[in-house]
Scaffold this motif. Structure first.
Motif: not given
Length: 374
Positions: A310-317
């Motif tokens: 549900q979030n953007k970026g290389t560390t998904p959560r």
């Protein structure tokens, strides 16, 4: 008297061609006359066209050979045309060596040379990047010794497997260039660390791009287990948004090794919660900068699940289950590969133990439609 179509200025004709609904329509239009073909095959136009039209799934690499789509797959006619037009035997490379395919991306093929009889394996064998359609190639120079002074410390029982080469996809900016360059990455596997070396065709040189000690990566209870056991050749590689991911399901880990090529940094992230099957997973671009993941859960791989961060970026959560795709329960399935738009699935009949028959299917990750590939 009306002017013939060939009198239409190229920039207007390009705008007309960009509005053709499918790549097959563009291919048919290109056969009308020489000016149409010249425009339809010009590099910058093709990049514009492909940015607006999802590419077709034409073929895949299987045990070093290209397997084109066969009827009744919708890509079968275009796949046959590709096989007839391109040279996948690489006979245009002036060498008596046998070349082994290591990676395919953006119409380019990365090869390394098969060892001669009684030839000692090396960590960085000779590489060639070629274009089978236009029969062009470039021999890649070897990694200089001064960039990798500790090669003797690679894991000793893995000659030839301690380093893995692959192609780095073009960025959107680079893809718009008339003569787009390419890059090759060597992922080097040491007893104490990981390292990445990058070759750029624009400079013709290698550079040391990234390195990380195993002890600095958060593998948790696997921290002292990684280096001596799992070479990168045994880890499945995925790519999305400029980042490479290696899943560690083969050692029952819930982690992924990450190489962010934008910052050239290694890290480790968690898989989505749950018990994921070793039958494979695929990291894909879910849109709006978010990661998506296809995978199986449990021992029986008959239901394919799709979950999105549900979030953007290389560390998904905050992964959220989006879809569960029910597959035929009479088969056992495995995810073999993924592209920007498609999954390649392999299946065998559950009742077939000796000499199983392998069938390949493609799945459009946007529409979730399945087609028998071969």
């Amino acid at each position: 008297m009306a002017s013939p179509l060939t009198d239409i200025p190229d920039h207007l004709l390009a705008e007309i061609f960009l509005r053709l609904p499918t790549p097959a329509d563009l291919a048919r239009a290109s056969t009308a006359c020489v000016p149409f073909r010249r425009l339809a095959t010009e590099g910058s136009f093709l990049r514009r066209f492909l940015s607006l039209h999802s590419p077709s799934f034409l073929a895949f690499l299987n045990e070093g050979r290209f397997q084109p789509a066969l009827p009744p797959h919708p890509s079968a006619p275009a796949a046959r045309a590709l096989v007839l037009a391109a040279d996948f035997t690489f006979s245009f490379i002036p060498s008596h060596s046998r070349w082994i395919v290591r990676d395919i991306r953006g119409g380019l093929v990365l090869l390394d040379r098969e060892l001669e009889k009684d030839e000692e394996p090396t960590n960085f064998p000779e590489l060639v990047v070629c274009d089978p359609l236009h029969r062009r190639y470039l021999v890649i120079p070897q990694v200089p010794d001064d960039l990798a002074p500790s090669l003797e410390h690679t894991f000793p029982r893995l000659p030839g497997l301690a380093c893995v080469p692959f192609l780095l996809p073009l960025s959107e900016e680079a893809a718009k260039e008339e003569q787009a360059s390419f890059s090759v990455i060597w992922l080097a596997y040491y007893e104490t660390m990981m390292a990445a070396f990058v070759f750029s065709s624009s400079t013709g040189q290698w550079r040391a791009a990234a390195s990380k000690a195993w002890s600095d990566l958060a593998f948790g209870d696997l921290e002292h287990f990684m280096a001596p056991r799992i070479p990168p050749s045994c880890m499945r590689r995925h790519y999305a948004y400029g980042v490479f991911y290696w899943d560690l399901l083969m050692i029952t880990s819930k982690k992924m090794l990450v190489l962010d090529t934008n910052r050239m940094e290694f890290s480790v992230i968690d898989l989505p919660p749950g018990e994921w099957s070793r039958e494979g997973l695929a990291i894909v671009e879910a849109g709006e900068g978010r990661l998506g993941m296809f995978g199986f859960r449990g021992e029986v791989a008959s239901h394919l699940r799709y979950t999105i961060a549900q979030n953007k970026g290389t560390t998904p959560r905050q992964w959220q289950m989006e879809k569960t795709i029910a597959l035929d329960s009479g088969y056992k399935y495995y995810i073999k590969a993924a592209t920007e738009r498609y999954l390649l699935l392999v299946r065998t009949q559950r009742s077939s133990v000796a000499n199983p028959l392998y069938e390949y299917l493609s799945m459009d990750i946007k529409t979730l439609q399945l087609h028998m590939f071969v």
